[in-house]
Design a protein around this motif. Structure first.
Motif, PDB file in Angstrom:
ATOM      1  N   GLN A 308       9.042   1.885   2.528  1.00  0.00           N
ATOM      2  CA  GLN A 308       8.386   2.629   1.022  1.00  0.00           C
ATOM      3  C   GLN A 308       9.398   2.087  -0.430  1.00  0.00           C
ATOM      4  OE1 GLN A 308       6.596   4.715   0.805  1.00  0.00           O
ATOM      5  NE2 GLN A 308       6.556   5.507   3.006  1.00  0.00           N
ATOM      6  N   ILE A 311       7.512  -0.719  -1.093  1.00  0.00           N
ATOM      7  CA  ILE A 311       6.374  -0.434  -1.264  1.00  0.00           C
ATOM      8  C   ILE A 311       6.176  -0.850  -3.000  1.00  0.00           C
ATOM      9  CG2 ILE A 311       4.548   0.422  -1.328  1.00  0.00           C
ATOM     10  CD1 ILE A 311       4.985   0.542   1.759  1.00  0.00           C
ATOM     11  N   GLU A 312       7.322   0.356  -3.520  1.00  0.00           N
ATOM     12  CA  GLU A 312       7.595   0.727  -5.066  1.00  0.00           C
ATOM     13  C   GLU A 312       7.340  -0.404  -5.806  1.00  0.00           C
ATOM     14  OE1 GLU A 312      10.618   3.765  -4.731  1.00  0.00           O
ATOM     15  OE2 GLU A 312       9.334   4.863  -3.712  1.00  0.00           O
ATOM     16  N   VAL A 315       4.471  -3.537  -4.766  1.00  0.00           N
ATOM     17  CA  VAL A 315       3.199  -2.709  -4.385  1.00  0.00           C
ATOM     18  C   VAL A 315       2.834  -2.152  -6.131  1.00  0.00           C
ATOM     19  CG1 VAL A 315       1.525  -1.707  -3.555  1.00  0.00           C
ATOM     20  CG2 VAL A 315       2.849  -3.007  -2.288  1.00  0.00           C
ATOM     21  N   ASP A 316       3.483  -0.949  -6.091  1.00  0.00           N
ATOM     22  CA  ASP A 316       3.081  -0.027  -7.017  1.00  0.00           C
ATOM     23  C   ASP A 316       3.398  -0.139  -8.402  1.00  0.00           C
ATOM     24  OD1 ASP A 316       2.701   1.948  -4.288  1.00  0.00           O
ATOM     25  OD2 ASP A 316       4.790   3.233  -5.224  1.00  0.00           O
ATOM     26  N   ARG A 325      -3.598  -1.472  -3.944  1.00  0.00           N
ATOM     27  CA  ARG A 325      -2.457  -1.507  -3.787  1.00  0.00           C
ATOM     28  C   ARG A 325      -2.856  -0.388  -2.538  1.00  0.00           C
ATOM     29  NH1 ARG A 325      -2.507  -0.369  -9.698  1.00  0.00           N
ATOM     30  NH2 ARG A 325      -3.381   1.214  -9.392  1.00  0.00           N
ATOM     31  N   THR A 329      -0.651  -0.872   1.024  1.00  0.00           N
ATOM     32  CA  THR A 329       0.633   0.519   1.698  1.00  0.00           C
ATOM     33  C   THR A 329      -0.276   0.254   3.467  1.00  0.00           C
ATOM     34  OG1 THR A 329       0.422   0.809  -0.743  1.00  0.00           O
ATOM     35  CG2 THR A 329       1.061   2.276   0.955  1.00  0.00           C
ATOM     36  N   SER A 332       0.943  -2.472   5.225  1.00  0.00           N
ATOM     37  CA  SER A 332       2.683  -2.625   4.803  1.00  0.00           C
ATOM     38  C   SER A 332       3.550  -1.855   6.073  1.00  0.00           C
ATOM     39  CB  SER A 332       3.318  -2.920   3.807  1.00  0.00           C
ATOM     40  OG  SER A 332       2.958  -3.301   2.770  1.00  0.00           O
TER      41      SER A 332
END
Length: 732
Positions: A308, A311-312, A315-316, A325, A329, A332
């Protein structure tokens, strides 16, 4: 043409054992700078003669020689045909034949069965014997070829008498150096086996260490793999015998890693890595979402980070579309959740699992997840999978293509068993380690365990806590309503938690006004079960002092002070303790941002609190114990593949030590609250039983919470995480 006779052996017989006539004139070898002598003359001078030989045409053989030369002068054969040994002596040019300038020596095997294309050449491709001047001739045995070495026979060997460079013309296929099944032959009549003492014995190891890799593979099977110490009686035990030392197993693991790195570098396929851990991909045609998922899963594997958080960052914060996106997520979190099962499937598709290196596996896992768990169309998943492999290691794209096609063919057999009767198949279906599945079934029962396995792979719901120190519930509800986001009061374990809300649309958190609420310390993200336990720490009356053991990043610290403000109108005297300095620094910063007051923030070993607190005692003590974290798998799916049975037992011992140490700092009549975020018996109910039966727990009694012996939230669809808490009261 003068009549020739075959050369004699030492007993006056030819090589077939028949009496033969006397030969004619002998061949001689010309030595540079010296006179020519026949072999018999040289043998007589050395005391090795066998009597006077009759004069006549030369047979080209010494009296004791086992090799006969039946060639007439001029390179012609007995019947007048051209010699099958090539040019005659007169036709040879400079440098041909023996290095002494004479005719090229040789012999035929089995009459005219040998043609002019058979023979030997040296390593440079030139005619002549490949041996040095000290090489030995080998006598012809049966039709199978040359079976022995004369230097191992009697003293009458002509090994030293034969001129260097003379060709033996023996067939290469008949050479025997490995102690084969056919015995070697050294002397005597044709077909007679050599003495037993001259037969080379098979390799017999003196001890287990004498088995090298090649011999082990030969003993097991011709197609067996490389020997890796499978017969070692101490395999897998050295680490237990000598923990912390560089045992053979550890060294082999390090060597395997180094071999993998060197092989990848040799192929030129090692990816270029940036300082932040991301990869500079090679040219490829993979989609942006899949490339982003590859970045995330690779960083999670290499750094053992939480998906998590990565990902921030990856991706984010990217410039991909919202759909990309979301897909990145999904991939992932899916890959890190099913990590072990994906590797098992990939290994089934490989002849040797070591053929796929770590970076290539990162790419293969994404496409394997799409094929096995998402049911994507094969052509799309395989094509994109090959491009992902090309992006990370161009030289391995062919291997990736072959593996993915094998996986596509076997996905109809997944999970390789019946989940209703086979626990291993059940574990594969829900992507759990097999040992963990068995343990959950034993601790929770088959029905509850199956529900837990299934729900653990669902997306985690989003809950927020309103910080009563800086905001009200109404203020936060209005801010979310401005973006058409509905906040629903949350229930945990069937109980409403004050200031806890469920967010129906998680994307609303990206809005500027909502982000500002986080920056101002008005709201924070926390699971509803964690908020429930924090609200039950203080009890019905405001305690004079509170000790929090295992404070971590300070989430429960903020929740406890917010609950005190909400219930009592003011904060409590709170002291926090944690083992890590960096966590305490983060706790101080967060407490300051959220307005939470700290009486003290200490760094120390929670299993020996007397070294940190001295003899201080508190009315309420919270032990937020370390645990396996299985109750939070929806938020941290990679946990299941990072722990093992030994980890759970070890962390249980630490929790027990912390609980016993904290019990010494509880005032008479005070409360001791124990909490975890896991579901195993040994870490929860078993720990309560273990503490009450210990000397430290003999002074405590179990106190009910919300009318129940403990808080134990179960995982279900849309429910909060699975947490556990128990409360003890010290007897007066």
């Amino acid at each position: 043409m003068a009549e020739r006779q075959p050369g004699k052996n030492r007993d006056g017989k030819d090589r077939k054992g028949r009496l033969s006539g006397q030969g004619g004139e002998r061949r001689s070898f010309s030595r540079p700078g010296g006179e020519s002598r026949t072999r018999s003359e040289r043998a007589a001078g050395e005391g090795r003669g066998h009597g006077q030989r009759a004069k006549g045409p030369s047979s080209g053989a010494a009296p004791g020689s086992r090799i006969k030369d039946h060639r007439p002068a001029g390179g012609a054969s007995f019947d007048g045909r051209p010699s099958r040994f090539g040019k005659g002596k007169e036709e040879r040019g400079r440098g041909e034949g023996s290095r002494f300038g004479g005719a090229k020596r040789g012999f035929s095997r089995g009459g005219d069965k040998r043609d002019d294309k058979r023979g030997f050449g040296d390593r440079d491709g030139r005619a002549g014997d490949r041996r040095s001047s000290q090489g030995a001739d080998r006598r012809e045995g049966s039709k199978g070829g040359f079976k022995g070495r004369p230097d191992r026979g009697s003293k009458g060997s002509d090994r030293a008498s034969r001129p260097a460079g003379a060709s033996s013309n023996r067939p290469d296929r008949a050479r025997s150096f490995d102690g084969g099944s056919k015995p070697r032959r050294f002397g005597g009549a044709k077909g007679k086996a050599a003495p037993k003492d001259h037969v080379r014995k098979a390799f017999v190891p003196r001890n287990k260490k004498a088995f090298n890799e090649r011999q082990i593979a030969r003993l097991v099977d011709d197609t067996a793999g490389i020997y890796r110490g499978e017969l070692d009686p101490k395999l897998g035990q050295r680490t237990k015998i000598a923990p912390g030392r560089n045992t053979r197993e550890k060294l082999e693991e390090l060597r395997e890693v180094e071999r993998e790195k060197r092989a990848e570098e040799k192929k030129g396929g090692a990816p270029n890595t940036n300082e932040d851990g991301t990869v500079r991909f090679y040219k490829n045609a993979a989609s942006p979402a899949r490339l982003a998922a590859l970045q995330v899963t690779r960083i999670v594997r290499m750094r053992e980070a939480y998906a998590q958080e990565v990902i921030e960052t990856v991706v984010d914060s990217s410039d991909m579309s919202e759909a990309d996106r979301a897909f990145a997520t999904l991939l992932s979190l899916g890959v890190v959740s099913t990590y072990g099962v994906l590797d098992e499937v990939i290994n089934r598709a490989l002849d040797r699992p070591a053929d796929a290196f770590s970076d290539v596996r990162d790419a293969l896992r994404i496409s394997t997840y799409e094929l096995i768990f998402l049911g994507k169309q094969p052509h799309a998943a395989i094509d994109q999978g090959v491009e992902l492999v090309r992006a990370i290691s161009p030289s391995a794209h062919g291997l990736g293509n072959a593996i993915l096609h094998r996986i596509e063919r076997m996905r109809g057999e997944f999970p390789f068993g019946d989940p209703n009767t086979d626990l291993d198949a059940l574990a594969r279906v829900y992507a759990f380690p097999k040992w963990m599945t068995r343990r959950l079934v034993e601790d929770m029962g088959a029905k509850d365990a199956a529900t837990f396995l299934r729900v653990s792979n669902d997306p985690a719901p989003l809950f927020i806590a309103v910080n009563a120190l800086k905001a009200t519930d109404g203020e936060v509800i209005e801010a979310f309503a401005a973006h058409d986001a509905v906040l629903t009061p949350a229930l945990a374990n069937g109980v409403a938690v004050a200031g806890c809300f469920h967010v129906s649309n998680p994307r609303v958190l990206a809005e500027a006004s909502i982000a500002r609420l986080f920056e101002d310390g008005k709201i924070l993200v926390s699971d509803a079960s964690a908020q429930l336990i924090a609200s039950r720490v203080l009890g019905d009356e405001k305690p004079a002092s509170v000790l929090e053991v295992g404070a971590g990043r300070g989430t429960k610290t903020i929740l406890i002070q917010s609950d005190a403000q909400r219930r009592f109108g003011s904060q409590v005297d709170l002291t926090s303790v944690d083992l890590h300095e960096f966590k305490m620094d983060l706790l101080r910063d967060r407490a300051r941002a959220y307005g939470a007051e700290l009486s003290d923030a200490l760094v120390g070993n929670a299993t020996r609190l007397e070294t940190v607190l001295g003899d201080r005692a508190f009315e309420t003590v919270l032990v937020d114990a370390p645990c396996s974290g299985l109750g939070t798998l929806r938020r941290h799916p990679e946990i299941r593949w990072r722990i093992n049975k030994e980890n759970i037992d070890a962390v249980g011992d630490i929790s027990f030590a912390m609980l016993c140490s904290a019990a010494e700092h509880v005032k008479e009549g005070g409360r001791l609250v124990f909490s975890t975020c896991t579901v195993t018996y040994d870490e929860n109910t078993g720990m309560v039983k273990r503490f009450l039966e210990s000397p430290a727990g003999s002074r405590f009694a179990l106190a009910p919470i919300d009318g129940a012996p403990c808080i134990s939230t179960k995982l279900d669809e849309g429910s909060p995480d699975a947490h556990f808490a128990a409360c003890f009261v010290r007897k007066g």
